[in-house]
Design a protein around this motif. Structure first.
Motif, PDB file in Angstrom:
ATOM      1  N   ARG A  38     134.843  10.021 -63.668  1.00  0.00           N
ATOM      2  CA  ARG A  38     135.315  11.373 -63.381  1.00  0.00           C
ATOM      3  C   ARG A  38     134.426  11.970 -62.298  1.00  0.00           C
ATOM      4  NH1 ARG A  38     134.497  16.612 -64.927  1.00  0.00           N
ATOM      5  NH2 ARG A  38     136.351  17.827 -65.354  1.00  0.00           N
ATOM      6  N   PRO A  39     134.992  12.712 -61.327  1.00  0.00           N
ATOM      7  CA  PRO A  39     134.161  13.346 -60.296  1.00  0.00           C
ATOM      8  C   PRO A  39     133.163  14.320 -60.911  1.00  0.00           C
ATOM      9  CG  PRO A  39     136.462  13.404 -59.666  1.00  0.00           C
ATOM     10  CD  PRO A  39     136.417  12.934 -61.094  1.00  0.00           C
ATOM     11  N   ASN A  40     132.046  14.489 -60.246  1.00  0.00           N
ATOM     12  CA  ASN A  40     130.989  15.369 -60.736  1.00  0.00           C
ATOM     13  C   ASN A  40     131.232  16.807 -60.271  1.00  0.00           C
ATOM     14  OD1 ASN A  40     128.671  16.047 -62.069  1.00  0.00           O
ATOM     15  ND2 ASN A  40     127.330  15.533 -60.365  1.00  0.00           N
ATOM     16  N   VAL A  41     132.417  17.318 -60.589  1.00  0.00           N
ATOM     17  CA  VAL A  41     132.796  18.700 -60.295  1.00  0.00           C
ATOM     18  C   VAL A  41     133.578  19.222 -61.493  1.00  0.00           C
ATOM     19  CG1 VAL A  41     132.922  18.327 -57.789  1.00  0.00           C
ATOM     20  CG2 VAL A  41     134.975  18.067 -59.182  1.00  0.00           C
ATOM     21  N   SER A  42     133.761  20.544 -61.538  1.00  0.00           N
ATOM     22  CA  SER A  42     134.651  21.154 -62.519  1.00  0.00           C
ATOM     23  C   SER A  42     135.947  21.512 -61.807  1.00  0.00           C
ATOM     24  CB  SER A  42     134.014  22.413 -63.110  1.00  0.00           C
ATOM     25  OG  SER A  42     132.856  22.077 -63.838  1.00  0.00           O
ATOM     26  N   PHE A  43     137.053  21.360 -62.498  1.00  0.00           N
ATOM     27  CA  PHE A  43     138.361  21.613 -61.890  1.00  0.00           C
ATOM     28  C   PHE A  43     138.946  22.924 -62.376  1.00  0.00           C
ATOM     29  CE2 PHE A  43     137.920  17.000 -61.693  1.00  0.00           C
ATOM     30  CZ  PHE A  43     138.185  16.786 -60.357  1.00  0.00           C
ATOM     31  N   PRO A  44     139.676  23.609 -61.528  1.00  0.00           N
ATOM     32  CA  PRO A  44     139.950  23.324 -60.128  1.00  0.00           C
ATOM     33  C   PRO A  44     138.714  23.584 -59.260  1.00  0.00           C
ATOM     34  CG  PRO A  44     141.011  25.376 -60.742  1.00  0.00           C
ATOM     35  CD  PRO A  44     140.403  24.806 -61.989  1.00  0.00           C
ATOM     36  N   CYS A  45     138.597  22.791 -58.194  1.00  0.00           N
ATOM     37  CA  CYS A  45     137.445  22.915 -57.306  1.00  0.00           C
ATOM     38  C   CYS A  45     137.896  23.092 -55.867  1.00  0.00           C
ATOM     39  CB  CYS A  45     136.544  21.696 -57.419  1.00  0.00           C
ATOM     40  SG  CYS A  45     137.233  20.185 -56.708  1.00  0.00           S
TER      41      CYS A  45
END
Length: 175
Positions: A38-45
């Protein structure tokens, strides 16, 4: 702080205020491409990059820059938009368009002392293609908005200081 750092902070602060649905605003370093699970961001980004700048010379080593700013919005799908799904499920699946519209509205015409008003140049869906050339199965929806602006960069201008001359005037008297 340098020009691009100041502009990034201005853009990210403005987006945070205007689009509270965004959970992650950052520079684009490929977070949506390089990940194992999983990407190391929070969604939505939203990931911001200063994609290209072209410069024209003015006088005294100043330049005018024409800047393209890309704003990549990343979303995880919540539900299906297929035609036989109930309308509320379909609407939920298409919410990313609402967030994209809010990002556009926040940035279209946005200006600071740093730049002229931003103007949207394009909007597109990013094709998620893997190393094998096959469509990527990451489950991410990525939309790209490109904006254009211009700015003046006079940071290379030479700074001159004026120092008073020490002149001693001698007066000669002639008979």
């Amino acid at each position: 702080m340098n020009y691009f750092g100041q502009l990034f902070i201005a853009l990210s602060d403005h987006l945070k205020k205007q689009v509270p649905e965004l959970r992650w605003i950052d520079q684009d370093f490929g977070q949506l491409e390089v990940f194992e699970y999983r990407p190391n961001v929070s969604f939505p980004c939203v990931l911001i990059d200063f994609a290209a700048a072209a410069y024209s010379n003015l006088s005294q080593l100043s330049q005018v820059g024409e800047l393209t700013i890309t704003v990549r919005s990343g979303f995880t799908p919540f539900s299906s938009a297929q035609q036989s799904a109930p309308m509320d499920v379909r609407q939920k699946a298409l919410e990313y368009y609402e967030i994209e519209q809010k990002v556009y509205q926040a940035l279209q015409g946005f200006s600071t002392l740093l730049c002229q008003p931003l103007m949207r140049m394009s909007a597109q869906t990013e094709q998620r293609v893997g190393a094998s050339g096959a469509q990527e199965a990451s489950g991410l929806r990525v939309r790209i908005l490109s904006f254009q602006t211009s700015f003046e960069d006079n940071s290379a201008e030479r700074q001159y200081t004026v120092q008073p001359a020490n002149l001693e005037i001698q007066q000669e008297i002639h008979p």
